[in-house]
Design a protein around this motif. Sequence first.
Motif, PDB file in Angstrom:
ATOM      1  N   LEU A  36       5.181 -11.937  -6.049  1.00  0.00           N
ATOM      2  CA  LEU A  36       4.844 -10.872  -5.105  1.00  0.00           C
ATOM      3  C   LEU A  36       3.627 -10.111  -5.615  1.00  0.00           C
ATOM      4  CD1 LEU A  36       8.378  -9.446  -4.276  1.00  0.00           C
ATOM      5  CD2 LEU A  36       7.120 -11.243  -3.117  1.00  0.00           C
ATOM      6  N   PRO A  37       2.919  -9.423  -4.718  1.00  0.00           N
ATOM      7  CA  PRO A  37       1.783  -8.622  -5.176  1.00  0.00           C
ATOM      8  C   PRO A  37       2.253  -7.485  -6.080  1.00  0.00           C
ATOM      9  CG  PRO A  37       2.020  -8.529  -2.765  1.00  0.00           C
ATOM     10  CD  PRO A  37       3.117  -9.360  -3.288  1.00  0.00           C
ATOM     11  N   THR A  38       1.374  -7.038  -6.965  1.00  0.00           N
ATOM     12  CA  THR A  38       1.711  -5.892  -7.802  1.00  0.00           C
ATOM     13  C   THR A  38       1.873  -4.672  -6.910  1.00  0.00           C
ATOM     14  OG1 THR A  38      -0.576  -5.214  -8.121  1.00  0.00           O
ATOM     15  CG2 THR A  38       0.324  -6.824  -9.707  1.00  0.00           C
ATOM     16  N   GLU A  39       2.512  -3.636  -7.438  1.00  0.00           N
ATOM     17  CA  GLU A  39       2.702  -2.414  -6.659  1.00  0.00           C
ATOM     18  C   GLU A  39       1.362  -1.821  -6.237  1.00  0.00           C
ATOM     19  OE1 GLU A  39       5.234   0.238  -8.863  1.00  0.00           O
ATOM     20  OE2 GLU A  39       6.924  -1.168  -8.829  1.00  0.00           O
ATOM     21  N   ARG A  40       0.424  -1.780  -7.165  1.00  0.00           N
ATOM     22  CA  ARG A  40      -0.908  -1.237  -6.848  1.00  0.00           C
ATOM     23  C   ARG A  40      -1.599  -2.059  -5.755  1.00  0.00           C
ATOM     24  NH1 ARG A  40      -1.978   2.456 -10.898  1.00  0.00           N
ATOM     25  NH2 ARG A  40      -1.348   1.862 -12.967  1.00  0.00           N
ATOM     26  N   GLU A  41      -1.544  -3.367  -5.913  1.00  0.00           N
ATOM     27  CA  GLU A  41      -2.194  -4.266  -4.970  1.00  0.00           C
ATOM     28  C   GLU A  41      -1.607  -4.111  -3.556  1.00  0.00           C
ATOM     29  OE1 GLU A  41      -2.059  -9.030  -4.625  1.00  0.00           O
ATOM     30  OE2 GLU A  41      -2.596  -8.277  -6.630  1.00  0.00           O
ATOM     31  N   LEU A  42      -0.265  -4.084  -3.460  1.00  0.00           N
ATOM     32  CA  LEU A  42       0.377  -3.957  -2.156  1.00  0.00           C
ATOM     33  C   LEU A  42       0.115  -2.578  -1.557  1.00  0.00           C
ATOM     34  CD1 LEU A  42       2.086  -5.349  -0.018  1.00  0.00           C
ATOM     35  CD2 LEU A  42       4.128  -4.485  -1.186  1.00  0.00           C
ATOM     36  N   ALA A  43       0.140  -1.540  -2.385  1.00  0.00           N
ATOM     37  CA  ALA A  43      -0.129  -0.189  -1.891  1.00  0.00           C
ATOM     38  C   ALA A  43      -1.533  -0.105  -1.304  1.00  0.00           C
ATOM     39  CB  ALA A  43       0.044   0.834  -3.007  1.00  0.00           C
ATOM     40  N   LYS A  44      -2.489  -0.707  -1.989  1.00  0.00           N
ATOM     41  CA  LYS A  44      -3.868  -0.694  -1.498  1.00  0.00           C
ATOM     42  C   LYS A  44      -3.981  -1.475  -0.197  1.00  0.00           C
ATOM     43  CE  LYS A  44      -8.584  -1.646  -3.013  1.00  0.00           C
ATOM     44  NZ  LYS A  44      -9.437  -2.166  -4.078  1.00  0.00           N
ATOM     45  N   LEU A  46      -1.663  -2.026   2.025  1.00  0.00           N
ATOM     46  CA  LEU A  46      -0.967  -1.364   3.128  1.00  0.00           C
ATOM     47  C   LEU A  46      -1.489   0.045   3.411  1.00  0.00           C
ATOM     48  CD1 LEU A  46       2.715  -2.410   2.308  1.00  0.00           C
ATOM     49  CD2 LEU A  46       1.179  -3.425   3.996  1.00  0.00           C
ATOM     50  N   GLY A  47      -2.310   0.559   2.509  1.00  0.00           N
ATOM     51  CA  GLY A  47      -2.832   1.915   2.686  1.00  0.00           C
ATOM     52  C   GLY A  47      -1.773   2.987   2.499  1.00  0.00           C
ATOM     53  N   VAL A  48      -0.880   2.764   1.511  1.00  0.00           N
ATOM     54  CA  VAL A  48       0.174   3.739   1.205  1.00  0.00           C
ATOM     55  C   VAL A  48       0.091   4.118  -0.267  1.00  0.00           C
ATOM     56  CG1 VAL A  48       1.736   2.904   3.006  1.00  0.00           C
ATOM     57  CG2 VAL A  48       1.894   1.935   0.696  1.00  0.00           C
ATOM     58  N   ASN A  49       0.828   5.145  -0.622  1.00  0.00           N
ATOM     59  CA  ASN A  49       0.908   5.571  -2.006  1.00  0.00           C
ATOM     60  C   ASN A  49       1.679   4.528  -2.814  1.00  0.00           C
ATOM     61  OD1 ASN A  49       1.898   7.025  -4.430  1.00  0.00           O
ATOM     62  ND2 ASN A  49       0.906   8.769  -3.434  1.00  0.00           N
ATOM     63  N   ARG A  50       1.301   4.340  -4.057  1.00  0.00           N
ATOM     64  CA  ARG A  50       1.978   3.350  -4.908  1.00  0.00           C
ATOM     65  C   ARG A  50       3.465   3.658  -5.039  1.00  0.00           C
ATOM     66  NH1 ARG A  50       2.201   3.116 -10.990  1.00  0.00           N
ATOM     67  NH2 ARG A  50       3.284   1.179 -11.389  1.00  0.00           N
ATOM     68  N   SER A  51       3.828   4.947  -5.052  1.00  0.00           N
ATOM     69  CA  SER A  51       5.246   5.308  -5.193  1.00  0.00           C
ATOM     70  C   SER A  51       6.069   4.792  -4.009  1.00  0.00           C
ATOM     71  CB  SER A  51       5.415   6.818  -5.349  1.00  0.00           C
ATOM     72  OG  SER A  51       4.974   7.489  -4.189  1.00  0.00           O
ATOM     73  N   THR A  52       5.456   4.673  -2.829  1.00  0.00           N
ATOM     74  CA  THR A  52       6.156   4.124  -1.664  1.00  0.00           C
ATOM     75  C   THR A  52       6.526   2.667  -1.920  1.00  0.00           C
ATOM     76  OG1 THR A  52       4.925   5.601  -0.201  1.00  0.00           O
ATOM     77  CG2 THR A  52       5.959   3.683   0.825  1.00  0.00           C
ATOM     78  N   VAL A  53       5.589   1.904  -2.453  1.00  0.00           N
ATOM     79  CA  VAL A  53       5.847   0.497  -2.772  1.00  0.00           C
ATOM     80  C   VAL A  53       6.844   0.403  -3.924  1.00  0.00           C
ATOM     81  CG1 VAL A  53       4.807  -1.673  -3.556  1.00  0.00           C
ATOM     82  CG2 VAL A  53       3.598  -0.225  -1.911  1.00  0.00           C
ATOM     83  N   SER A  54       6.727   1.302  -4.889  1.00  0.00           N
ATOM     84  CA  SER A  54       7.632   1.310  -6.033  1.00  0.00           C
ATOM     85  C   SER A  54       9.080   1.515  -5.578  1.00  0.00           C
ATOM     86  CB  SER A  54       7.219   2.407  -7.012  1.00  0.00           C
ATOM     87  OG  SER A  54       8.048   2.405  -8.132  1.00  0.00           O
ATOM     88  N   VAL A  55       9.302   2.450  -4.657  1.00  0.00           N
ATOM     89  CA  VAL A  55      10.652   2.707  -4.140  1.00  0.00           C
ATOM     90  C   VAL A  55      11.153   1.474  -3.374  1.00  0.00           C
ATOM     91  CG1 VAL A  55      12.003   4.120  -2.528  1.00  0.00           C
ATOM     92  CG2 VAL A  55      10.387   5.207  -4.082  1.00  0.00           C
ATOM     93  N   ALA A  56      10.280   0.853  -2.585  1.00  0.00           N
ATOM     94  CA  ALA A  56      10.667  -0.351  -1.832  1.00  0.00           C
ATOM     95  C   ALA A  56      11.060  -1.478  -2.787  1.00  0.00           C
ATOM     96  CB  ALA A  56       9.527  -0.790  -0.921  1.00  0.00           C
ATOM     97  N   TYR A  57      10.253  -1.700  -3.828  1.00  0.00           N
ATOM     98  CA  TYR A  57      10.571  -2.748  -4.800  1.00  0.00           C
ATOM     99  C   TYR A  57      11.882  -2.429  -5.531  1.00  0.00           C
ATOM    100  CZ  TYR A  57       6.261  -5.578  -4.550  1.00  0.00           C
ATOM    101  OH  TYR A  57       5.252  -6.429  -4.167  1.00  0.00           O
ATOM    102  N   ASP A  58      12.110  -1.144  -5.853  1.00  0.00           N
ATOM    103  CA  ASP A  58      13.369  -0.757  -6.495  1.00  0.00           C
ATOM    104  C   ASP A  58      14.560  -1.102  -5.606  1.00  0.00           C
ATOM    105  OD1 ASP A  58      12.158   0.184  -8.784  1.00  0.00           O
ATOM    106  OD2 ASP A  58      12.231   2.298  -8.186  1.00  0.00           O
TER     107      ASP A  58
END
Length: 184
Positions: A36-44, A46-58
Amino acid sequence: MKIQLDRTDKEPLYRQIVKQFESLIVNGELPPGSLLPTERELAKRLGVNRSTVSVAYDELRSRGLIHSVQGSGTRVSEDIWGASLRTPNWRSYTETSFFRPTLPMVRRIWDAGKDPRNINLARAEISPDLWPTAVLKQLLSDVSPMMSLGYGDPRGEQCLRFAVSEHVRQHFGLHATPEQILIT
């Protein structure tokens, strides 16, 4: 892999990410082992904050759909229960202490229970000085010494598991041995 977010939807963005990844994984578009893409990569992307992706991955990790290894990235789990119609082997989970992350906490609870000032609630037992021993002696005088008063099999009574095994075989065509059934 295409993840689309609807910013007008009342559902939180992280939940939208979770649902879409879950759908991609369950439908086989992201097969087991897929990176899967890294949290930073996916956040960029999708145009969202990295913490949003971090919570989704969690959330996806807690469901067992993905796993992360530091230095190797995040991948779709190799062993996903929902990926195929199979029953888990509950015996291996109950015998090998599958839920290991709680082990350090359980040990601390047991250690705290050794202190006489603490009441050990970990075993669901009351303090010995609160037992109505005279009444219990009277009640237990008629009980066979062979009768167990402790907890039964953690998977559930064997007779019931056998009956459930037969029921799902006859009515649903599922072949599950009693050892593969967990009664909760």
